[in-house]
Design a protein around this motif. Structure first.
Motif, PDB file in Angstrom:
ATOM      1  N   UNK A  39       0.841  -1.187   0.000  1.00  0.00           N
ATOM      2  CA  UNK A  39       0.000   0.000   0.000  1.00  0.00           C
ATOM      3  C   UNK A  39       0.878   1.238   0.000  1.00  0.00           C
ATOM      4  N   UNK A  40       0.638   2.083  -0.954  1.00  0.00           N
ATOM      5  CA  UNK A  40       1.340   3.350  -1.043  1.00  0.00           C
ATOM      6  C   UNK A  40       0.334   4.472  -1.165  1.00  0.00           C
ATOM      7  N   UNK A  41       0.844   5.676  -1.396  1.00  0.00           N
ATOM      8  CA  UNK A  41       0.002   6.842  -1.583  1.00  0.00           C
ATOM      9  C   UNK A  41       0.370   7.453  -2.925  1.00  0.00           C
ATOM     10  N   UNK A  42      -0.642   7.805  -3.697  1.00  0.00           N
ATOM     11  CA  UNK A  42      -0.411   8.398  -5.013  1.00  0.00           C
ATOM     12  C   UNK A  42       0.510   9.610  -4.891  1.00  0.00           C
ATOM     13  N   UNK A  43       1.533   9.654  -5.748  1.00  0.00           N
ATOM     14  CA  UNK A  43       2.490  10.744  -5.730  1.00  0.00           C
ATOM     15  C   UNK A  43       3.697  10.499  -4.833  1.00  0.00           C
ATOM     16  N   UNK A  44       3.767   9.335  -4.198  1.00  0.00           N
ATOM     17  CA  UNK A  44       4.862   8.995  -3.292  1.00  0.00           C
ATOM     18  C   UNK A  44       5.234   7.539  -3.565  1.00  0.00           C
ATOM     19  N   UNK A  45       6.486   7.264  -3.822  1.00  0.00           N
ATOM     20  CA  UNK A  45       6.914   5.909  -4.187  1.00  0.00           C
ATOM     21  C   UNK A  45       7.137   4.991  -2.990  1.00  0.00           C
TER      22      UNK A  45
END
Length: 142
Positions: A104-110
């Motif tokens: 799980x990540x956040x859009x705009x962050x790798x």
């Protein structure tokens, strides 16, 4: 703490990437996504993948996928507003099951904000006993 950057897993196959908006109600008293919601995000990805694979979870299916365990490691808090980018992976299939993993990540962050896993077993809903993995599912994870 685990390295929060994406990494390759040669023993895992990418099955699905999906985006899920974080809702205001997903947060807890600390102002970040509640730990139980991460399991719901993984569930949503799993259901999307099952539907795309022809194994939708419905009362009419003669065989049904169920999870027998699930885990999640929380690496970085997710805060509202955000869009979760969830990558679901599958491993080598067994007789009636397949391991799945989630990043799980956040859009705009790798970076990886959380990682989880679950074991999915196919069963006969009438008997509650495991059944052989459907061939179309086996082909998708192999």
């Amino acid at each position: 703490m685990n390295d929060p950057t994406p990494h390759a897993h040669p023993d895992r196959k990418l099955l699905l990437t999906t985006r899920i908006p974080v809702r205001w109600g997903d947060m807890d008293a600390y102002g970040h996504v509640n730990n139980t919601v991460y399991f719901r995000y993984c569930e949503q990805a799993r259901v999307e993948w099952l539907e795309q694979s022809g194994s939708a979870v419905t009362p009419n299916n003669p065989v049904a996928p169920v999870i027998i365990n699930a885990s999640c490691t929380f690496l970085i808090p997710i805060n509202y507003p955000a869009t979760v980018v969830l990558r679901m992976y599958g491993g080598e299939p067994g007789r009636s099951s397949v391991m799945t993993w989630y990043e799980l990540g956040v859009e705009g962050d790798e970076r990886i904000y959380a990682e989880g896993s679950s074991k999915v077993v196919w069963m006969d809903p009438r008997t509650g006993k495991s059944v052989p993995l459907p061939e179309d599912i086996r082909a998708k994870v192999s």
